[in-house]
Design a protein around this motif. Structure first.
Motif, short mmCIF file in Angstrom:
data_model
loop_
_atom_site.label_atom_id
_atom_site.label_comp_id
_atom_site.label_asym_id
_atom_site.label_seq_id
_atom_site.Cartn_x
_atom_site.Cartn_y
_atom_site.Cartn_z
N HIS A 63 0.78 -1.24 0.00
CA HIS A 63 0.00 0.00 0.00
C HIS A 63 0.81 1.29 0.00
CE1 HIS A 63 -3.60 -2.39 0.45
NE2 HIS A 63 -3.07 -3.00 1.50
N ALA A 64 2.13 1.23 0.25
CA ALA A 64 2.95 2.45 0.18
C ALA A 64 3.27 2.70 -1.29
CB ALA A 64 4.21 2.30 1.01
N THR A 65 2.41 3.45 -1.96
CA THR A 65 2.46 3.55 -3.42
C THR A 65 3.51 4.54 -3.91
OG1 THR A 65 0.10 3.04 -3.44
CG2 THR A 65 1.05 3.90 -5.48
N VAL A 66 3.56 5.72 -3.30
CA VAL A 66 4.52 6.76 -3.70
C VAL A 66 5.19 7.29 -2.43
CG1 VAL A 66 4.88 8.92 -4.95
CG2 VAL A 66 2.98 7.41 -5.60
N HIS A 75 -4.61 9.17 -7.75
CA HIS A 75 -4.07 9.47 -9.08
C HIS A 75 -2.75 10.23 -9.02
CE1 HIS A 75 -7.69 8.02 -11.07
NE2 HIS A 75 -8.39 8.64 -10.13
N ALA A 76 -2.20 10.44 -7.82
CA ALA A 76 -0.87 11.05 -7.69
C ALA A 76 0.17 9.97 -7.99
CB ALA A 76 -0.67 11.61 -6.29
N THR A 77 0.89 10.11 -9.09
CA THR A 77 1.77 9.03 -9.57
C THR A 77 3.23 9.19 -9.17
OG1 THR A 77 2.05 10.16 -11.69
CG2 THR A 77 0.28 8.55 -11.54
N VAL A 78 3.70 10.43 -9.04
CA VAL A 78 5.10 10.69 -8.66
C VAL A 78 5.11 11.91 -7.76
CG1 VAL A 78 7.48 10.96 -9.47
CG2 VAL A 78 5.78 9.96 -11.01
N MET A 107 7.42 11.05 3.48
CA MET A 107 6.02 11.24 3.08
C MET A 107 5.59 10.05 2.23
SD MET A 107 4.18 14.34 0.95
CE MET A 107 4.29 15.51 2.31
N VAL A 108 4.37 9.55 2.52
CA VAL A 108 3.84 8.39 1.80
C VAL A 108 2.46 8.71 1.27
CG1 VAL A 108 3.26 5.94 1.93
CG2 VAL A 108 5.10 6.86 3.35
N ARG A 109 2.25 8.43 -0.01
CA ARG A 109 0.90 8.41 -0.58
C ARG A 109 0.48 6.94 -0.64
NH1 ARG A 109 -1.99 5.91 -4.65
NH2 ARG A 109 -0.74 6.68 -6.40
N TRP A 110 -0.57 6.60 0.14
CA TRP A 110 -1.01 5.22 0.23
C TRP A 110 -1.96 4.86 -0.91
CZ3 TRP A 110 1.54 2.41 3.79
CH2 TRP A 110 2.18 3.10 4.82
N SER A 111 -2.20 3.58 -1.09
CA SER A 111 -3.01 3.11 -2.22
C SER A 111 -4.44 3.62 -2.18
CB SER A 111 -3.01 1.58 -2.26
OG SER A 111 -3.53 1.03 -1.05
N ASP A 112 -4.96 4.00 -1.00
CA ASP A 112 -6.32 4.54 -0.90
C ASP A 112 -6.37 6.06 -0.99
OD1 ASP A 112 -5.26 5.26 1.54
OD2 ASP A 112 -6.75 4.23 2.76
N GLY A 113 -5.20 6.69 -1.27
CA GLY A 113 -5.15 8.14 -1.41
C GLY A 113 -4.84 8.88 -0.13
N GLY A 118 -6.93 12.01 5.07
CA GLY A 118 -7.33 10.62 5.03
C GLY A 118 -7.49 10.10 3.61
N PRO A 119 -8.05 8.89 3.47
CA PRO A 119 -8.26 8.32 2.14
C PRO A 119 -8.99 9.31 1.23
CG PRO A 119 -8.71 6.67 3.81
CD PRO A 119 -8.48 7.97 4.54
N ASP A 120 -8.52 9.40 0.00
CA ASP A 120 -9.03 10.42 -0.93
C ASP A 120 -8.88 9.86 -2.35
OD1 ASP A 120 -9.24 12.62 -2.71
OD2 ASP A 120 -8.63 14.02 -1.14
N THR A 121 -10.00 9.68 -3.04
CA THR A 121 -9.94 9.08 -4.37
C THR A 121 -9.14 9.93 -5.35
OG1 THR A 121 -12.08 10.09 -4.92
CG2 THR A 121 -12.09 7.82 -4.10
#
Length: 473
Positions: free
Chosen positions: A373-376, A425-428, A391-397, A418-421
């Protein structure tokens, strides 16, 4: 025309040093004077503009320097067309269109008022343009080549001094069909309006979202020697470019460091830092084959040295998923490295340099949360402590900061939101010092639709959003 801004077709390619002569005619080449081109703003989707290939965006906005007696071209000529802030949607017919230009190399402007502009009907015989392709079509006798860049004006006033500019003659067939009676115009979309606003504000354009969808990796650093944060971008075709920071959460220009190439297509992750101890920032690269290379003192002249820290096929580093440079316990210097591994383990390396990775510290053991889940992940000094933060952007936003990451652990968790759809979409992401406070707390975020935003002075919450690139239309 708006103050010192004029519109034309991109394929006319007005460049710095060219001059504009309103009301030009043979025998009276510059009856109103000459205005020198200062700079221009073109859509990156047009061929030649950052590798674009789409002729539907054959427009360019040109800023002119003051002319005779210091006047703007609008002051001297009068009038001025307005720009729509949103496109006119298909299907649409514009019943009242005026086109002005120099068809066939005419010695004086020729005006043609149309009965209407429509979608292309695909009927000109030589180069049929199917409907719904982003062009206006007009049919007017005796409007042959030479009219490129002519304005398409809706509801022009009787004296020709006002109206709404909805496109310029160009695009398909460079604006022309098989016969002189058929002409095309690239119809303005929201990015055209954004380019116009940049020209009006004299703001350098970083391009559009359709280009930035091809940006794959970002590295913050100080690469120009002026004390302002800069950005290195690795593109999907292996091109590497440097964006020069303006010190106010924006950028003033682009330098190509590497042309498109096969090697730089194989980057897993990159980061900036001062690992080699020189005068400028360095770039560290983890490659898909497990090689790790350090490039000291990267600048506008390019990459100068390459130091191999891990060889290709390295049994450890081929499992590195993301890296981020920063200070994680070494007296304020960005000589440390944060690594997120494929199994969710998180490590830091302090005192990284030309001779190796320094001392390794395990911050988190392998775990499913970070693995899945640690996507970015990026690093910066958002909380003002002794060390930088993760800083971590998680898979749920969700967006989380871990304050004061150091040898003892990842740090105290602070949730920015918190989670944010939207944030899924934040990729980098990358962080650096891009505004006047000189602190590495300015977050840059690239989105899946090519939008690129800066959030300067991010701390306990996100800083104010500053749009750098508009999303793909």
């Amino acid at each position: 025309m708006y103050g010192n801004i004029v519109a034309t077709a991109a394929h006319c390619s007005p460049e710095s040093g060219w001059k504009f002569a309103p009301a030009y005619s043979r025998g009276r080449h510059a009856p109103l004077g000459l205005w020198q081109v200062d700079k221009s703003w073109g859509d990156p989707r047009f061929p030649g503009e950052r590798g674009g290939e789409d002729w539907r965006h054959d427009w360019k906005f040109v800023r002119l320097l003051p002319g005779p007696e210091g006047k703007s071209v609008q002051d001297a000529v009068g009038g001025g067309f307005t720009m729509p802030d949103r496109p006119l949607q298909f299907p649409s017919t514009m019943p009242d269109i005026t086109v002005v230009g120099y068809p066939g190399g005419a010695g004086a402007p020729q005006r043609r008022c149309m009965t209407g502009a429509t979608q292309p009907d695909g009927a000109d015989g030589h180069r049929p343009i199917p409907p719904r392709t982003g062009y206006w079509q007009v049919k007017c006798a005796a409007f042959p080549g030479g009219a490129s860049g002519s304005p398409f004006v809706s509801k022009m006033s009787a004296d020709g001094t006002s109206g709404t500019l909805i496109g310029v003659l160009g695009g398909a067939g460079r604006g022309g069909g098989h016969t002189p009676d058929v002409s095309y115009a690239s119809r303005f979309d929201p990015d055209a309006y954004s380019l116009f606003k940049m020209a009006e504000a004299n703001q350098w354009s970083m391009g559009g979202g359709s280009t930035w969808q091809h940006a794959k990796h970002l590295a913050s650093g100080e690469y120009t020697g002026d004390g302002k944060g800069d950005l290195i971008v690795v593109w999907s075709d292996g091109e590497v470019t440097l964006y020069v920071g303006d010190g106010n959460a924006g950028f003033t220009g682009e330098r190509r460091l590497k042309a498109p190439n096969a090697t730089w297509k194989h980057v897993t992750s990159i980061t900036g830092g001062d690992f080699a101890g020189g005068n400028g920032s360095d770039v560290m690269v983890v490659w898909t084959d497990g090689e790790v290379s350090l490039h000291p003192d990267v600048n506008t002249a390019g990459f100068h040295r390459e130091i191999t820290l891990a060889k290709a096929g390295d049994a450890t580093w081929k499992y590195a998923r993301q890296i981020a440079g920063g200070n994680f316990g070494t007296a304020g210097h960005t000589t440390d490295l944060l690594v997120v591994w494929q199994d969710g383990e998180v490590s830091s390396y302090t005192q990284v340099g030309e001779s190796g990775f320094g001392t390794e510290h395990q911050l988190l053991k392998p775990n499913d949360l970070w693995k899945k889940h640690a996507t970015v992940v990026t690093a910066g000094d958002f909380t003002g402590g002794n060390n930088w933060d993760t800083m971590v952007r998680w898979s749920d936003g969700e967006l989380t900061v871990y304050a004061d990451t150091g040898a003892a652990g990842i740090g105290a968790e602070r949730k920015l939101h918190g989670p944010d759809t939207t944030w899924t979409h934040a990729t980098v992401m990358t962080a650096g010092s891009y505004d006047p406070n000189g602190w590495p707390d300015d977050l840059l975020v690239l989105w899946s639709d090519g939008e690129f935003d800066a959030y300067p002075r991010t701390g306990t919450g996100l800083g104010p959003e500053h749009r750098l690139v508009n999303p793909k239309a």
